[in-house]
Design a protein around this motif. Structure first.
Motif, PDB file in Angstrom:
ATOM      1  N   VAL A 236       0.898  -1.104   0.024  1.00 51.26           N
ATOM      2  CA  VAL A 236      -0.072   0.003   0.027  1.00 51.26           C
ATOM      3  C   VAL A 236       0.929   1.170   0.206  1.00 51.26           C
ATOM      4  O   VAL A 236       2.094   1.223   0.975  1.00 51.26           O
ATOM      5  CB  VAL A 236      -1.044  -0.035   1.308  1.00 51.26           C
ATOM      6  CG1 VAL A 236      -0.111  -0.159   2.515  1.00 51.26           C
ATOM      7  CG2 VAL A 236      -1.762   1.231   1.188  1.00 51.26           C
TER       8      VAL A 236
ATOM      9  N   ILE B  76     -10.563   1.466   6.022  1.00 52.83           N
ATOM     10  CA  ILE B  76      -9.686   0.847   5.082  1.00 52.83           C
ATOM     11  C   ILE B  76      -9.804  -0.353   4.988  1.00 52.83           C
ATOM     12  O   ILE B  76     -10.384  -1.322   5.938  1.00 52.83           O
ATOM     13  CB  ILE B  76      -8.184   1.152   5.454  1.00 52.83           C
ATOM     14  CG1 ILE B  76      -7.896   0.565   6.628  1.00 52.83           C
ATOM     15  CG2 ILE B  76      -7.867   2.739   5.597  1.00 52.83           C
ATOM     16  CD1 ILE B  76      -6.352   0.595   7.052  1.00 52.83           C
ATOM     17  N   THR B  77      -9.504  -1.172   3.754  1.00 54.96           N
ATOM     18  CA  THR B  77      -9.521  -2.412   3.670  1.00 54.96           C
ATOM     19  C   THR B  77      -8.219  -2.942   2.991  1.00 54.96           C
ATOM     20  O   THR B  77      -7.501  -2.043   2.535  1.00 54.96           O
ATOM     21  CB  THR B  77     -10.708  -2.857   2.586  1.00 54.96           C
ATOM     22  OG1 THR B  77     -10.241  -2.305   1.268  1.00 54.96           O
ATOM     23  CG2 THR B  77     -11.886  -2.270   2.888  1.00 54.96           C
ATOM     24  N   LYS B  78      -7.979  -3.946   2.846  1.00 57.75           N
ATOM     25  CA  LYS B  78      -6.789  -4.664   2.180  1.00 57.75           C
ATOM     26  C   LYS B  78      -6.650  -4.321   0.588  1.00 57.75           C
ATOM     27  O   LYS B  78      -5.578  -4.618   0.189  1.00 57.75           O
ATOM     28  CB  LYS B  78      -6.761  -6.109   2.644  1.00 57.75           C
ATOM     29  CG  LYS B  78      -6.382  -6.603   4.049  1.00 57.75           C
ATOM     30  CD  LYS B  78      -5.903  -7.843   3.902  1.00 57.75           C
ATOM     31  CE  LYS B  78      -5.512  -8.327   5.573  1.00 57.75           C
ATOM     32  NZ  LYS B  78      -5.011  -9.694   5.796  1.00 57.75           N
TER      33      LYS B  78
ATOM     34  N   ASP C 154      -7.294  -1.454  -0.518  1.00 53.50           N
ATOM     35  CA  ASP C 154      -6.747  -0.076  -0.856  1.00 53.50           C
ATOM     36  C   ASP C 154      -5.364  -0.026  -0.865  1.00 53.50           C
ATOM     37  O   ASP C 154      -4.538  -0.596  -0.276  1.00 53.50           O
ATOM     38  CB  ASP C 154      -7.033   0.864   0.422  1.00 53.50           C
ATOM     39  CG  ASP C 154      -8.522   1.050   0.811  1.00 53.50           C
ATOM     40  OD1 ASP C 154      -9.568   0.922  -0.231  1.00 53.50           O
ATOM     41  OD2 ASP C 154      -9.082   1.048   1.891  1.00 53.50           O
ATOM     42  N   LYS C 155      -5.121   0.732  -2.056  1.00 50.26           N
ATOM     43  CA  LYS C 155      -3.679   0.730  -2.650  1.00 50.26           C
ATOM     44  C   LYS C 155      -2.937   2.093  -2.503  1.00 50.26           C
ATOM     45  O   LYS C 155      -1.742   2.134  -2.234  1.00 50.26           O
ATOM     46  CB  LYS C 155      -3.590   0.147  -4.052  1.00 50.26           C
ATOM     47  CG  LYS C 155      -3.954  -1.270  -3.999  1.00 50.26           C
ATOM     48  CD  LYS C 155      -3.296  -2.062  -3.316  1.00 50.26           C
ATOM     49  CE  LYS C 155      -3.743  -3.755  -3.449  1.00 50.26           C
ATOM     50  NZ  LYS C 155      -3.070  -4.508  -2.365  1.00 50.26           N
TER      51      LYS C 155
ATOM     52  N   HIS D 142      -3.631  -3.010   9.432  1.00 49.34           N
ATOM     53  CA  HIS D 142      -4.747  -3.389   8.783  1.00 49.34           C
ATOM     54  C   HIS D 142      -4.747  -3.677   7.519  1.00 49.34           C
ATOM     55  O   HIS D 142      -5.574  -4.426   7.003  1.00 49.34           O
ATOM     56  CB  HIS D 142      -5.753  -2.044   9.076  1.00 49.34           C
ATOM     57  CG  HIS D 142      -6.272  -2.171  10.316  1.00 49.34           C
ATOM     58  ND1 HIS D 142      -7.349  -2.834  10.845  1.00 49.34           N
ATOM     59  CD2 HIS D 142      -6.181  -0.861  11.359  1.00 49.34           C
ATOM     60  CE1 HIS D 142      -7.599  -2.589  12.032  1.00 49.34           C
ATOM     61  NE2 HIS D 142      -7.132  -1.434  12.479  1.00 49.34           N
ATOM     62  N   THR D 143      -3.626  -3.307   6.700  1.00 50.50           N
ATOM     63  CA  THR D 143      -3.446  -3.660   5.508  1.00 50.50           C
ATOM     64  C   THR D 143      -2.636  -5.046   5.445  1.00 50.50           C
ATOM     65  O   THR D 143      -2.229  -5.453   4.252  1.00 50.50           O
ATOM     66  CB  THR D 143      -2.949  -2.468   4.453  1.00 50.50           C
ATOM     67  OG1 THR D 143      -1.808  -2.191   4.965  1.00 50.50           O
ATOM     68  CG2 THR D 143      -3.789  -1.436   4.326  1.00 50.50           C
TER      69      THR D 143
END
Length: 240
Positions: A73, A179-181, A183-184, A235-236
């Motif tokens: 990310v 946020i989520t995994k 999201d870059k 979280h990522t």
């Protein structure tokens, strides 16, 4: 393994300038010892020192591999300018944690308000700190420290982000719900010693930012960006 950045690396490479001085004077390395060179293609080059003289340090590439040290990310930290040398600490630690780039922001409540000449010197100093931190933490890139930017001009550069997050002392949503995994590209904002003015919060939320909280405790201006960045890396999945 000591880590340096270089470009145009062939079978051999001549290291000059500050890096050569560091290798010979500070590290006291000698012929036969190994170092790693990393290029902008995120390739690690394991190198052996073949010669040390007044021209520099000549190394020969032993092997090459893709660097796996970067997070998946890209986080751009928009950090309000802090007083004293606190900003230097923020930049150093943020690079170690995995920030992609840093934009020092001048907000209404910033105590430090350098003129253009002083600001240019600060950014030059900040970039050198980023380089040193990237070498120490074996990053595949050297995170960029952009010019100090007034907050009113920030919306103009808020493009291409999956999420824009404002860590606001007035509260907001839990980070895990934002946020989520997947999201870059994430932009995060942290305030100065006095926090954000309400009009600044509106400016950023009108530009797509979501207010987030880092818990019930009030963090110092130099602590908040590092906690926020660490939480995002967690979280990522980048602290696994």
């Amino acid at each position: 393994m000591d880590w340096f950045f270089a470009e145009n690396i062939g079978d051999t490479h001549l290291i000059t300038g500050e890096d050569a001085v560091h290798i010979t004077k500070s590290l006291r390395m000698s012929v036969g010892e190994c170092i790693t060179l990393c290029d902008s293609n995120k390739t690690e080059h394991l190198c052996k020192i073949e010669r040390i003289n007044s021209d520099g340090v000549l190394v020969r590439v032993v092997s090459e591999t893709e660097c796996q040290n970067e997070p998946n990310v890209n986080v751009t930290l928009f950090a309000a300018l802090t007083k004293g040398d606190k900003m230097e600490t923020v930049i150093q630690k943020a690079v170690e944690i995995g920030v992609h780039s840093i934009v020092p922001v001048l907000t209404d409540r910033c105590v430090s308000r350098p003129d253009s000449k002083a600001a240019a010197k600060k950014v030059q100093r900040y970039q050198k700190i980023a380089l040193q931190a990237a070498m120490q933490s074996r990053r595949a890139i050297i995170p960029t420290v952009e010019n100090i930017t007034e907050i009113k001009k920030v919306p103009q550069i808020l493009t291409g982000f999956d999420k824009i997050i404002l860590f606001y002392e007035g509260g907001g949503e839990p980070l895990r719900s934002i946020i989520t995994k997947n999201d870059k590209n994430i932009a995060i904002f942290t305030g100065s010693e006095g926090g954000f003015e309400e009009r600044e919060v509106k400016l950023l939320t009108d530009s797509g930012a979501v207010c987030a909280t880092l818990g019930k405790r009030i963090l110092r201006a130099e602590t908040a960006p590092l906690v926020a960045l660490s939480a995002i890396m967690f979280h990522t999945g980048n602290l696994e």
